[in-house]
Each structure stands twice: as structure tokens, then as C-alpha cells.
Scaffold this active site. Structure first.
Site, PDB file in Angstrom:
ATOM      1  N   HIS A 157       0.884  -1.187   0.000  1.00 31.54           N
ATOM      2  CA  HIS A 157       0.000   0.000   0.000  1.00 31.54           C
ATOM      3  C   HIS A 157       0.915   1.228   0.000  1.00 31.54           C
ATOM      4  CE1 HIS A 157      -3.499  -2.177   2.272  1.00 31.54           C
ATOM      5  NE2 HIS A 157      -3.884  -1.961   1.024  1.00 31.54           N
ATOM      6  N   CYS A 251      -2.052   2.595   9.296  1.00 30.90           N
ATOM      7  CA  CYS A 251      -3.036   1.576   8.892  1.00 30.90           C
ATOM      8  C   CYS A 251      -4.221   1.525   9.856  1.00 30.90           C
ATOM      9  CB  CYS A 251      -2.400   0.192   8.854  1.00 30.90           C
ATOM     10  SG  CYS A 251      -1.101  -0.006   7.646  1.00 30.90           S
TER      11      CYS A 251
END
Ligand code: ARG
Length: 258
Positions: A157, A251
Site C-alpha cells: 500500500h 493503517c
């Protein structure tokens, strides 16, 4: 944020995850509680979504959506294991006043792959989020979206390799990006803070900066020193148990931009 009450490492969808080793949920909860407390200490308002049994990665709230100017671009996960998280986050957002929403046609993992600055949104692709979602987000949100190519599976990511330092600068690890995307980053951010491999390897780039303070994995010692030198105030935290699922402070955090 989503307290990791059902957190576990039972499948592997990124190179950090090893179901044979697993993770200690009680430790993860303690570490997450410290992250939550750090935000409150900084004066940030934190909302909580109820965790759902059977969704062990739901603690990673960043992936649940992208919220800009009060508009919600929903997530659509690349892996079936996390598929139910998209609708769950969208439902929470609608129930909490964010009614201007788009259910995405294309695979995207929310703020994991979309980082919002004042002028542009930086968007990752290569492992999870489809480039078609970059265009879909741009059209829905009315903000320019810059596509950046991720090339190292450990940095699957964009938020594992780059974080905004306020609205007009960033900190990043060049090795996570293709040569062309590194050139784009150098062009856009000539004054960026550049991180090295040792700090990237402990997910030091998965940090949250409010413009002054930087909530960051404690093991990223080189980066913490550099950020201090540049005038930022690092807040080091131990989230090592959540790193066993491939996640860090960012996250665990979805920003609700009204
Ligand atoms: N185990 C999760 C996954 O692989 C970790 C997600 C981390 N979130 C993030 N925003 N990088 O999907």
C-alpha cells in the site's frame, strides 16, 4: 479507529503475515490502546467502529474508505478475506452523517492507497488498488489524483512507503516506487524527507503527521532523528504485534475530512 478485539493472523495476503507464527491479540490490543491514547493526548477527536468477528484485519481502518471534503469514496478490497470490511465501514460512515457516498466500481483499499494533501491526492497501484479506481476517485472527489507505481511487495500500500508531512510535503522511501514514480515524487516534493531501508523495514513510513507531531513506529530510529532535525515532534510507539499483519499507526487510522 477499530479496536483489534478479533485481530489475528490466520491468512497471508502480504509478505509480513505468517499464519504459522500468528500474533498475540492481547498484546495487539494493549499496543493499539496506546495509539488511541496518543491521539486523545494530542487533542484529536477519535470515533470508534465496532469490530466484527471473522474480520481479523478490520483494525486497519485506513483501508475502510477515503473521506475528503465530507465525501466518502468506498473501499472494494482486492482479497476476499477482507471483502466484508468495505460495506461495514460504508455503513458506519452513512450512520454517522457521511451520506455523500460512492460505492466503488473498481478495486481500491481506501486510505491505504490514497494519501490526501492540500493540492493533490497521491495514489498507489501495483499490488492492491486498480488505476481505474484512481480515476474514479478523482472524478467523484474533484481532486487531482497522481498515480504512483509500487514495486516492492513488502510495501503493498502507498501508506507503507510514504506519509504526508502536513498538506504540502511528504516523507517517503524511494525503493518502494518505480523509477518513473520516484522522478514524479522528486518533481513534486524537492524538499521531501527521504527515508532509508532500515526505517522502511520496520514500517516507519506508516506514520501519521498532523503537521507538527508524527506518530511513528519506535523502531524507526533514523527517521525519528531526521524528523526531529527537521522540526517535527516524533511520538514513537510500539505497534510490533500489528506489524505481524503488515500494519502500523497509519493503517489503524482513517481520517475523516469534513
Ligand atoms: N493485513 C492487512 C492487509 O494486508 C494489513 C493492512 C494494512 N493497512 C494499510 N493501510 N497499509 O490488507
Amino acid at each position: 479507529m477499530c479496536r483489534p478485539e478479533y485481530f489475528a493472523v490466520t491468512y497471508a495476503i502480504n509478505p509480513w503475515m505468517d499464519p504459522a507464527t500468528g500474533a498475540d491479540r492481547a498484546v495487539a490490543i494493549r499496543q493499539w490502546d496506546a495509539l488511541h491514547a496518543a491521539y486523545l493526548e494530542l487533542g484529536h477527536q477519535v470515533s470508534l467502529i465496532d469490530p466484527i468477528d471473522g474480520l481479523p484485519d478490520m483494525v486497519f481502518a485506513a483501508n475502510g474508505a477515503l473521506v475528503v471534503d465530507g465525501r466518502v469514496y468506498g473501499a472494494r478490497f482486492a482479497h476476499a478475506e477482507r471483502g466484508d470490511e468495505g460495506p461495514a465501514y460504508l455503513k458506519w460512515l452513512c450512520a454517522n452523517g457521511f451520506t455523500d457516498t460512492l460505492e466503488p466500481a473498481h478495486v481500491n483499499e481506501g486510505e491505504g492507497d490514497f494519501l490526501t494533501l492540500d493540492e493533490v491526492i497521491l495514489a498507489g497501484t501495483g499490488f492492491r488498488t486498480d488505476t481505474a479506481a484512481h480515476l474514479e476517485a478523482q472524478e467523484f472527489l474533484g481532486r487531482p489524483v497522481v498515480t504512483l507505481q509500487l514495486v516492492d511487495p513488502r510495501f503493498y500500500h502507498i501508506d507503507t512507503a510514504l506519509f504526508p508531512l502536513g498538506g504540502d510535503n511528504v516523507c517517503y522511501y524511494p525503493g518502494a516506487f518505480s523509477a518513473g514514480s520516484q522522478a514524479v515524487l522528486r518533481h513534486l516534493f524537492p524538499d521531501a524527507v527521504i527515508a532509508g531501508a532500515a526505517d522502511a523495514d520496520v514500517l516507519g513510513l506508516n506514520a501519521v503527521c498532523d503537521g507538527a507531531n508524527v506518530v511513528i513506529n519506535a523502531e524507526a530510529t533514523g527517521l525519528i532523528d531526521e524528523l526531529s532535525t527537521r522540526g517535527y515532534h516524533p511520538i514513537p510507539l510500539d505497534l510490533s504485534e500489528l506489524r505481524k499483519a503488515g500494519g502500523g499507526p497509519k493503517c489503524c487510522t482513517l481520517e475523516l475530512r469534513r
